[in-house]
Motif scaffolding. Structure first.
Motif, PDB file in Angstrom:
ATOM      1  N   ASN A  13     -18.853  36.214  26.905  1.00  0.00           N
ATOM      2  CA  ASN A  13     -18.648  36.287  28.073  1.00  0.00           C
ATOM      3  C   ASN A  13     -17.264  36.169  28.613  1.00  0.00           C
ATOM      4  O   ASN A  13     -16.806  35.557  29.707  1.00  0.00           O
ATOM      5  N   ASN A  14     -16.344  36.146  27.696  1.00  0.00           N
ATOM      6  CA  ASN A  14     -14.710  35.860  27.942  1.00  0.00           C
ATOM      7  C   ASN A  14     -13.955  36.902  26.999  1.00  0.00           C
ATOM      8  O   ASN A  14     -14.508  37.429  25.763  1.00  0.00           O
ATOM      9  N   LEU A  15     -12.815  37.130  27.420  1.00  0.00           N
ATOM     10  CA  LEU A  15     -11.856  38.053  26.811  1.00  0.00           C
ATOM     11  C   LEU A  15     -11.166  37.377  25.205  1.00  0.00           C
ATOM     12  O   LEU A  15     -11.273  38.397  24.276  1.00  0.00           O
ATOM     13  N   SER A  16     -11.236  36.154  25.211  1.00  0.00           N
ATOM     14  CA  SER A  16     -10.854  35.606  24.027  1.00  0.00           C
ATOM     15  C   SER A  16     -11.858  36.090  22.845  1.00  0.00           C
ATOM     16  O   SER A  16     -11.313  36.443  21.538  1.00  0.00           O
ATOM     17  N   ASP A  17     -13.067  35.743  23.089  1.00  0.00           N
ATOM     18  CA  ASP A  17     -14.139  36.166  22.320  1.00  0.00           C
ATOM     19  C   ASP A  17     -14.297  37.575  21.822  1.00  0.00           C
ATOM     20  O   ASP A  17     -14.235  38.178  20.720  1.00  0.00           O
ATOM     21  N   ALA A  18     -14.147  38.432  22.844  1.00  0.00           N
ATOM     22  CA  ALA A  18     -14.327  40.011  22.596  1.00  0.00           C
ATOM     23  C   ALA A  18     -13.133  40.325  21.781  1.00  0.00           C
ATOM     24  O   ALA A  18     -13.456  41.167  20.876  1.00  0.00           O
ATOM     25  N   ARG A  19     -12.053  39.864  22.052  1.00  0.00           N
ATOM     26  CA  ARG A  19     -10.901  40.479  21.295  1.00  0.00           C
ATOM     27  C   ARG A  19     -10.729  39.861  19.863  1.00  0.00           C
ATOM     28  O   ARG A  19     -10.509  40.761  18.954  1.00  0.00           O
ATOM     29  N   TYR A  20     -10.934  38.673  19.966  1.00  0.00           N
ATOM     30  CA  TYR A  20     -11.070  38.134  18.579  1.00  0.00           C
ATOM     31  C   TYR A  20     -12.312  38.668  17.625  1.00  0.00           C
ATOM     32  O   TYR A  20     -11.862  39.056  16.381  1.00  0.00           O
ATOM     33  N   CYS A  21     -13.355  38.731  18.038  1.00  0.00           N
ATOM     34  CA  CYS A  21     -14.371  39.019  17.458  1.00  0.00           C
ATOM     35  C   CYS A  21     -14.502  40.463  16.762  1.00  0.00           C
ATOM     36  O   CYS A  21     -14.358  41.204  15.701  1.00  0.00           O
ATOM     37  N   ALA A  22     -13.879  41.509  17.759  1.00  0.00           N
ATOM     38  CA  ALA A  22     -13.429  42.937  17.440  1.00  0.00           C
ATOM     39  C   ALA A  22     -12.467  42.819  16.336  1.00  0.00           C
ATOM     40  O   ALA A  22     -12.480  43.725  15.487  1.00  0.00           O
ATOM     41  N   GLY A  23     -11.382  42.032  16.467  1.00  0.00           N
ATOM     42  CA  GLY A  23     -10.454  42.282  15.627  1.00  0.00           C
ATOM     43  C   GLY A  23     -10.550  41.823  14.247  1.00  0.00           C
ATOM     44  O   GLY A  23     -10.022  41.961  13.407  1.00  0.00           O
ATOM     45  N   MET A  24     -11.585  40.564  13.992  1.00  0.00           N
ATOM     46  CA  MET A  24     -12.243  40.433  13.049  1.00  0.00           C
ATOM     47  C   MET A  24     -13.164  41.304  12.274  1.00  0.00           C
ATOM     48  O   MET A  24     -13.782  40.773  11.047  1.00  0.00           O
ATOM     49  N   GLY A  25     -13.222  42.378  12.829  1.00  0.00           N
ATOM     50  CA  GLY A  25     -14.227  43.227  12.294  1.00  0.00           C
ATOM     51  C   GLY A  25     -15.706  43.413  12.641  1.00  0.00           C
ATOM     52  O   GLY A  25     -16.455  43.980  12.056  1.00  0.00           O
ATOM     53  N   ALA A  26     -16.237  42.640  13.907  1.00  0.00           N
ATOM     54  CA  ALA A  26     -17.554  42.539  14.026  1.00  0.00           C
ATOM     55  C   ALA A  26     -17.915  44.038  14.312  1.00  0.00           C
ATOM     56  O   ALA A  26     -17.363  44.820  15.051  1.00  0.00           O
ATOM     57  N   ASP A  27     -19.261  44.073  14.256  1.00  0.00           N
ATOM     58  CA  ASP A  27     -20.080  45.504  14.312  1.00  0.00           C
ATOM     59  C   ASP A  27     -20.291  45.743  15.878  1.00  0.00           C
ATOM     60  O   ASP A  27     -20.325  46.594  16.318  1.00  0.00           O
ATOM     61  N   CYS A  28     -20.948  44.534  16.452  1.00  0.00           N
ATOM     62  CA  CYS A  28     -21.634  44.724  17.808  1.00  0.00           C
ATOM     63  C   CYS A  28     -21.238  43.463  18.458  1.00  0.00           C
ATOM     64  O   CYS A  28     -21.419  42.284  17.999  1.00  0.00           O
ATOM     65  N   LEU A  29     -21.104  43.534  19.904  1.00  0.00           N
ATOM     66  CA  LEU A  29     -21.078  42.382  20.700  1.00  0.00           C
ATOM     67  C   LEU A  29     -22.034  42.633  21.785  1.00  0.00           C
ATOM     68  O   LEU A  29     -22.248  43.701  22.144  1.00  0.00           O
TER      69      LEU A  29
END
Length: 207
Positions: A13-29
């Motif tokens: 629900n926020n940009l911090s989570d979205a960018r961090y998780c994508a950068g850490m290699g998450a497959d799906c948000l």
């Protein structure tokens, strides 16, 4: 960052989570999109958040919203799949324009044959099953053995809470389809504590 297993992060629900998780290699948000939920996101919010990330699958979570409205939101948000909280008839699922996963819960003391039947009956309808919330009393050794067998047969995503001490060993031994984490709220815009989430990502990092 490459991981040994896919990771799904729910409730972005926020940009911090979205960018961090994508950068850490998450497959799906995943994004909570059902309008019946007070914390649901709008398509504009999802497009804004997803515009800052790449290389991840976008998934919307829904409860009882009609299929036609789910399809409209999937198109408006650019979703790759949906995570459904309610079980739907096959004829409804056939009208979905994107693949669906089913949110399920662990039922303690459920007979093994009933657990197998629950997965088997729905396997052809869903792309996978998500057991995100671990029970207060974690599966015992016999239940974990059966869960491992089921994870080898069906695409089952399991919450990190199923392995509170050694998530890497759990992922390598049970071999679920993926590990599920929960997103969180920013302390204030642009500020977020990622300590717990970082520990999981680092434990799952490919050597």
């Amino acid at each position: 960052m490459a991981l040994i297993i896919p990771v799904m992060v729910r409730g972005i629900n926020n940009l911090s989570d979205a960018r961090y998780c994508a950068g850490m290699g998450a497959d799906c948000l995943t994004f909570r999109l059902d309008p019946s939920w007070p914390d649901h996101l709008t398509p504009d919010a999802v497009r804004e958040l997803s515009g800052w990330v790449s290389g991840v699958q976008l998934m919307g979570e829904f409860d009882g919203l009609p299929i036609e409205e789910i399809n409209a939101l999937a198109q408006a948000c650019g979703l790759h799949a949906v995570l459904l909280h309610q079980r739907r008839p096959a004829e409804e699922l056939a009208r979905l324009t994107v693949p669906a996963l089913k949110l399920m819960r662990w039922i303690p003391d459920m007979l093994p044959e009933d657990v197998d039947l629950r997965f088997r009956e729905q396997a052809s309808l869903y792309q996978g099953f998500v057991l995100a919330a671990a029970p207060a009393q974690l599966p015992n050794s016999a239940e974990l053995t059966r869960l491992t067998e089921q994870a080898r047969t069906y695409p089952i995503w399991l919450g990190a809470g199923y392995a509170p001490t050694n998530i890497r060993y759990f992922a390598e031994s049970v071999r679920p389809a993926g590990i599920v984490l929960d997103g969180g709220d920013e302390i204030k815009p642009g500020l977020r504590d990622f300590e717990e989430m970082e520990a999981v990502f680092e434990a799952l990092e490919l050597d």
